[in-house]
Enzyme design. Structure first.
Site, PDB file in Angstrom:
ATOM      1  N   TYR A 204       0.674 -11.108  -6.964  1.00 38.33           N
ATOM      2  CA  TYR A 204      -0.042 -10.716  -6.313  1.00 38.33           C
ATOM      3  C   TYR A 204       0.985 -10.319  -5.094  1.00 38.33           C
ATOM      4  O   TYR A 204       1.082 -12.223  -4.519  1.00 38.33           O
ATOM      5  CB  TYR A 204      -0.909 -10.541  -5.859  1.00 38.33           C
ATOM      6  CG  TYR A 204      -1.687  -9.880  -5.184  1.00 38.33           C
ATOM      7  CD1 TYR A 204      -2.683  -9.188  -5.687  1.00 38.33           C
ATOM      8  CD2 TYR A 204      -2.130 -10.567  -3.751  1.00 38.33           C
ATOM      9  CE1 TYR A 204      -3.104  -8.116  -4.332  1.00 38.33           C
ATOM     10  CE2 TYR A 204      -3.205  -9.911  -2.162  1.00 38.33           C
ATOM     11  CZ  TYR A 204      -3.060  -8.574  -3.752  1.00 38.33           C
ATOM     12  OH  TYR A 204      -4.673  -8.032  -2.133  1.00 38.33           O
TER      13      TYR A 204
ATOM     14  N   SER B 275       0.155 -14.805 -12.984  1.00 43.53           N
ATOM     15  CA  SER B 275      -0.925 -13.948 -11.883  1.00 43.53           C
ATOM     16  C   SER B 275      -0.945 -12.362 -12.072  1.00 43.53           C
ATOM     17  O   SER B 275      -2.119 -12.725 -13.012  1.00 43.53           O
ATOM     18  CB  SER B 275      -1.068 -14.445 -10.503  1.00 43.53           C
ATOM     19  OG  SER B 275      -1.509 -14.741  -9.778  1.00 43.53           O
ATOM     20  N   GLN B 276      -1.254 -11.882 -10.965  1.00 40.20           N
ATOM     21  CA  GLN B 276      -1.146 -10.594 -11.194  1.00 40.20           C
ATOM     22  C   GLN B 276      -0.706  -9.845 -12.367  1.00 40.20           C
ATOM     23  O   GLN B 276      -0.326  -8.934 -12.764  1.00 40.20           O
ATOM     24  CB  GLN B 276      -0.762  -9.405  -9.872  1.00 40.20           C
ATOM     25  CG  GLN B 276      -0.591  -8.153  -9.584  1.00 40.20           C
ATOM     26  CD  GLN B 276      -0.078  -7.676  -8.654  1.00 40.20           C
ATOM     27  OE1 GLN B 276      -1.384  -7.442  -7.770  1.00 40.20           O
ATOM     28  NE2 GLN B 276       1.256  -7.465  -8.787  1.00 40.20           N
TER      29      GLN B 276
END
Length: 340
Positions: free
Chosen positions: A94, A188-189
């Site tokens: 992100y 993560s993202q």
């Protein structure tokens, strides 16, 4: 940083309380079909990085709505002419972008073709990006989590996940790549995108989500106090009458629902002291995964996860699936102990 989620035995059996919309598959099929109809030929340009062992191309392909998406394509130089190679398609975290070519050398160094997708409208948080998001949005909280969030068709992550699927389409068309030996990964993202692609794309060789984001929204939006999940909380604090519409949109994005449609082998990682992507949300996706799976637990880490320790597990795991050299598979985590 302290352990603050469900007890470990409950984590390992946790499932999301959310339900996938009845038209989940139909609407995603329509979104991807539209992007593929609009696709134009991929463009690539050789970049001189000064590296002797890896070649780099600056790639542009079409994603959602035919929008141009940038990527780096890196190949091991000593395998040019040896025939199609296995490929790793990577998605980034992100706020980040594809960065500079010299920042991501792991997978080409391990013998894979490596396609690193840029992230539309992000890339100004430490790691540089080069892809704008030309789509407009209604009122939104700072960040991208709430852009168009009240309807699936306008939501930012509909666009981004479509881009991620198109990156695999593009990889399969590259002459350097064996289309039957493609793995996807991200942190993560990027891990959340890898899960979504795992559920939307058939025939992947493997999926490697690290401390994934975008999972188990019903729980994450209740218990997480920090970004990016709390962008949704802040939005709903102002838009008090929008909670049901937002929940409906997020149900199309939720990694737990995509995981239930995934059949490729998966190697997850989770950090048990992660306050950004709590372990319960990661386990919701892992426990829903319909294909073979294993998960590595990092007992005393936050959102940094396993980092290089996880890479050491991923490389032999991916090489074994790709059949490129005789490697022992990564040792699976003993489910009776929390540490890595």
């Amino acid at each position: 940083m302290a352990y603050s989620d469900l007890p470990l035995d409950e984590l390992r059996t946790h499932t999301t309380s959310g339900t996938a919309p009845s038209d989940f598959t139909r609407r995603w099929d329509a979104a991807l079909a539209d992007a593929r109809v609009r696709a134009t030929p991929t463009e690539r340009r050789r970049v001189d990085t000064g590296l002797a062992t890896i070649t780099t191309d600056d790639v542009s392909f079409t994603g959602h709505a035919g929008d141009p998406i940038r990527a780096w394509l890196q190949c091991p130089a000593d395998t040019v002419g040896d025939g199609p190679l296995p490929c790793i398609v990577e998605y980034v975290g992100y706020g980040g972008g594809r960065g500079l070519p010299i920042e991501r050398l792991l997978w080409a160094s391990a013998g894979f073709v490596h396609l690193v997708m840029d992230t539309r409208g992000q890339g100004s948080n430490v790691v540089v990006g080069d892809t704008p998001d030309p789509a407009g949005s209604g009122p939104a909280y700072a960040g991208v989590m709430t852009r168009g969030i009240e309807d699936f068709d306008s939501y930012y992550y509909r666009r981004l996940i479509t881009d991620a699927v198109r990156a695999v389409d593009v990889a399969r068309e590259l002459p350097e790549v064996d289309p039957d030996r493609i793995l996807v990964t991200g942190t993560s993202q990027g891990g959340g995108l890898a899960i979504a692609v795992g559920g939307l794309v058939d025939g992947l060789l493997g999926v490697m989500p690290d401390v994934p984001f975008l999972c188990d929204f019903p729980r994450a939006t209740w218990i997480v106090e920090r970004p990016p999940y709390n962008e949704i909380t802040h939005y709903l604090a102002a838009h008090r009458d929008s909670a049901d519409r937002v929940a409906q949109t997020l149900a199309y994005i939720d990694g737990a629902h995509h995981a239930a449609r995934a059949t490729a082998p998966a190697l997850f990682s989770v950090a048990l002291m992660d306050p950004t992507c709590p372990p319960s949300t990661v386990y919701a996706a892992c426990n829903a995964w319909a294909g073979p799976k294993e998960i590595v637990e990092y007992s005393h880490n936050g959102h940094e996860g396993g980092a290089a320790f996880q890479h050491q597990r991923q490389i032999p795991w991916a090489l074994r699936l790709a059949g490129t050299r005789s490697e022992r598979p990564a040792r699976a985590m003993d489910s009776s102990r929390p540490g890595a």
